[in-house]
Write a protein that holds these residues in place. Structure first.
Motif, PDB file in Angstrom:
ATOM      1  N   TYR A 122       6.452 -19.299  -4.612  1.00  0.00           N
ATOM      2  CA  TYR A 122       7.634 -18.574  -4.155  1.00  0.00           C
ATOM      3  C   TYR A 122       8.259 -19.241  -2.928  1.00  0.00           C
ATOM      4  CZ  TYR A 122       6.484 -14.539  -7.117  1.00  0.00           C
ATOM      5  OH  TYR A 122       6.228 -13.709  -8.179  1.00  0.00           O
ATOM      6  N   VAL A 162      -1.902 -11.182  -5.708  1.00  0.00           N
ATOM      7  CA  VAL A 162      -1.728 -10.295  -4.565  1.00  0.00           C
ATOM      8  C   VAL A 162      -0.593 -10.856  -3.706  1.00  0.00           C
ATOM      9  CG1 VAL A 162      -2.837  -9.259  -2.560  1.00  0.00           C
ATOM     10  CG2 VAL A 162      -4.179  -9.711  -4.626  1.00  0.00           C
ATOM     11  N   ASN A 163       0.530 -10.132  -3.660  1.00  0.00           N
ATOM     12  CA  ASN A 163       1.712 -10.661  -2.978  1.00  0.00           C
ATOM     13  C   ASN A 163       2.255  -9.776  -1.851  1.00  0.00           C
ATOM     14  OD1 ASN A 163       1.985 -13.118  -4.433  1.00  0.00           O
ATOM     15  ND2 ASN A 163       2.856 -12.006  -6.166  1.00  0.00           N
ATOM     16  N   SER A 164       1.988  -8.480  -1.905  1.00  0.00           N
ATOM     17  CA  SER A 164       2.545  -7.624  -0.856  1.00  0.00           C
ATOM     18  C   SER A 164       1.628  -7.617   0.372  1.00  0.00           C
ATOM     19  CB  SER A 164       2.723  -6.195  -1.373  1.00  0.00           C
ATOM     20  OG  SER A 164       1.480  -5.518  -1.406  1.00  0.00           O
ATOM     21  N   PRO A 165       2.189  -7.482   1.566  1.00  0.00           N
ATOM     22  CA  PRO A 165       1.381  -7.466   2.796  1.00  0.00           C
ATOM     23  C   PRO A 165       0.331  -6.361   2.809  1.00  0.00           C
ATOM     24  CG  PRO A 165       3.702  -7.746   3.327  1.00  0.00           C
ATOM     25  CD  PRO A 165       3.640  -7.432   1.867  1.00  0.00           C
ATOM     26  N   ASN A 166       0.672  -5.177   2.285  1.00  0.00           N
ATOM     27  CA  ASN A 166      -0.281  -4.069   2.283  1.00  0.00           C
ATOM     28  C   ASN A 166      -1.479  -4.361   1.380  1.00  0.00           C
ATOM     29  OD1 ASN A 166       1.170  -2.496   4.083  1.00  0.00           O
ATOM     30  ND2 ASN A 166       2.336  -1.460   2.477  1.00  0.00           N
ATOM     31  N   GLU A 167      -1.191  -4.943   0.215  1.00  0.00           N
ATOM     32  CA  GLU A 167      -2.290  -5.316  -0.682  1.00  0.00           C
ATOM     33  C   GLU A 167      -3.177  -6.378  -0.039  1.00  0.00           C
ATOM     34  OE1 GLU A 167      -0.915  -4.674  -5.281  1.00  0.00           O
ATOM     35  OE2 GLU A 167      -0.252  -6.496  -4.279  1.00  0.00           O
ATOM     36  N   LYS A 168      -2.561  -7.338   0.608  1.00  0.00           N
ATOM     37  CA  LYS A 168      -3.333  -8.403   1.253  1.00  0.00           C
ATOM     38  C   LYS A 168      -4.217  -7.833   2.357  1.00  0.00           C
ATOM     39  CE  LYS A 168      -0.083 -12.120   0.196  1.00  0.00           C
ATOM     40  NZ  LYS A 168       0.751 -13.207   0.712  1.00  0.00           N
ATOM     41  N   THR A 198      -2.305 -15.814  -4.256  1.00  0.00           N
ATOM     42  CA  THR A 198      -0.987 -15.294  -3.896  1.00  0.00           C
ATOM     43  C   THR A 198       0.094 -16.321  -4.192  1.00  0.00           C
ATOM     44  OG1 THR A 198       0.358 -14.363  -2.098  1.00  0.00           O
ATOM     45  CG2 THR A 198      -1.196 -16.097  -1.505  1.00  0.00           C
ATOM     46  N   SER A 244       2.944 -16.330  -2.386  1.00  0.00           N
ATOM     47  CA  SER A 244       3.690 -16.565  -1.155  1.00  0.00           C
ATOM     48  C   SER A 244       2.791 -16.405   0.065  1.00  0.00           C
ATOM     49  CB  SER A 244       4.869 -15.587  -1.044  1.00  0.00           C
ATOM     50  OG  SER A 244       5.540 -15.763   0.182  1.00  0.00           O
ATOM     51  N   SER A 299       4.150 -13.743   3.344  1.00  0.00           N
ATOM     52  CA  SER A 299       3.875 -12.308   3.456  1.00  0.00           C
ATOM     53  C   SER A 299       2.460 -12.021   3.943  1.00  0.00           C
ATOM     54  CB  SER A 299       4.085 -11.637   2.088  1.00  0.00           C
ATOM     55  OG  SER A 299       3.236 -12.212   1.111  1.00  0.00           O
ATOM     56  N   GLU A 300       1.825 -13.014   4.577  1.00  0.00           N
ATOM     57  CA  GLU A 300       0.488 -12.767   5.129  1.00  0.00           C
ATOM     58  C   GLU A 300       0.594 -11.756   6.282  1.00  0.00           C
ATOM     59  OE1 GLU A 300      -2.525 -13.915   3.933  1.00  0.00           O
ATOM     60  OE2 GLU A 300      -1.120 -14.391   2.318  1.00  0.00           O
TER      61      GLU A 300
END
Length: 337
Positions: A90, A305-311, A324, A326, A329-330
């Motif tokens: 991404y 896993v791409n969203s900050p909350n999931e990470k 991931t 991207s 979005s860390e």
């Protein structure tokens, strides 16, 4: 007259009831017979498979410390957790040298790239979708290396204008590029083709390039392909890409079947083929599943896993590495911002 009709109805109901009872007992007896016949044979078959697996299984990893050094240690947090899928496709053109270089510049060493084989038996770093977006249709194996290298893999990317034109690289070109880097990355090489030709060409290349082999984890969806590769080159560290349970229709019907399938995969197939890591769908991963894989000596990694909350969830709660698309979005980067 009416009592005759009533009597006939009662007789019909009685006969129907008797036939129903007989059918139920017949079905029960048939089921009892098959269960008593099948259960011993199923048990014997499972025992035979378990015994046979002890003789054909391969050594998991020639050096566990090497695997740990490849994946980094938690001391490198937060760069320890993410694995950049296709070089974080991404953020930069996927499967490109520019993407790998950008990952390394940010301090992320774990990179997953796709590998396929051409019609002229050359291993290339690309996948079907990238090639189709660039203008060619069909599998990579339908095209020659010359055709693929006429394409630009950067032009079709949303951020492609920020990068120089780049064509599909061969595995040799990638190995030379990685060797030039000051900080060598850990490469997860995801095989898009599991044919005998691909396995043969890959094992020959890795035998001739020891440094590349030491920094690479080969990933495949096919347990058979992993077994064939590690049988030829036991020193190669391999991982299994496990598709979602929900993609297999037979596993949707029963939790019991899913549990049996998972137990066979972890306790028989994984030790036989000697994998060191397994990629699992994030929707089907939990602490229990993670512990089951770790108990058999296999490190679980979740995708995508791409969203900050999931990470943050997989870092803090699951304490599991993730794939991931991207690196922008860390969670620690967003907290700084």
């Amino acid at each position: 007259m009416w009592w005759r009709w009533g009597w006939l109805c009662l007789k019909m109901i009685y006969k129907l009831f008797c036939c129903t009872i007989s059918l139920v007992f017949f079905c029960f007896n048939v089921l009892w017979f098959f269960c008593n016949l099948a259960i011993p044979w199923c048990t014997l078959t499972l025992v035979a498979i378990c015994v046979a697996s002890k003789f054909v299984k391969l050594q998991r990893s020639p050096n566990e410390k090497r695997l740990l050094s490849l994946l980094n240690t938690p001391n490198d947090w937060p760069n320890y957790w993410p694995i950049a899928n296709r070089g974080a496709g991404y953020d930069a053109p996927e499967n490109s040298q520019a993407a790998v270089k950008k990952c390394l510049a940010r301090g992320y060493r774990n990179v997953l790239l796709d590998a396929g084989i051409t019609a002229c038996s050359e291993i290339v770093i690309a996948n079907r979708l990238t090639v189709e977006r660039a203008g060619l249709t069909g599998n990579l194996s339908h095209h020659t290396l010359h055709e693929l290298q006429q394409l630009s893999i950067t032009e079709q990317h949303p951020l492609g204008s920020q990068y120089d034109r780049e064509s599909v690289a061969t595995l040799k070109q990638l190995a030379d590029f990685l060797e030039e880097q000051n900080i060598p990355p850990t490469l997860f090489l995801h095989l898009q083709d599991t044919s005998a030709l691909m396995i043969d060409q890959l094992q020959k290349f890795m035998a001739a390039n020891e440094t590349f082999t030491q920094r690479t984890v080969v990933i495949s969806r096919s347990p058979l392909a992993i077994y064939q590769l590690r049988k030829l080159r036991p020193e190669i560290i391999c991982g299994l890409w496990h598709e979602s349970y929900l993609s297999l229709s037979i596993l949707k019907s029963s939790t019991l079947i899913t549990s049996i399938y998972g137990a066979i995969l972890r306790n028989i197939i994984a030790p036989v083929i000697g994998i060191s890591v397994v990629f699992l769908n994030k929707e089907e991963f939990n602490l229990h599943i993670g512990d089951l894989w770790r108990n058999v000596g296999v490190r679980p990694i979740v995708y995508m896993v791409n969203s900050p909350n999931e990470k943050r969830y997989f870092q803090k709660t699951m304490k599991t590495q993730y794939l991931t698309d991207s690196l922008r979005s860390e969670p620690h980067l967003l907290m700084k911002a």
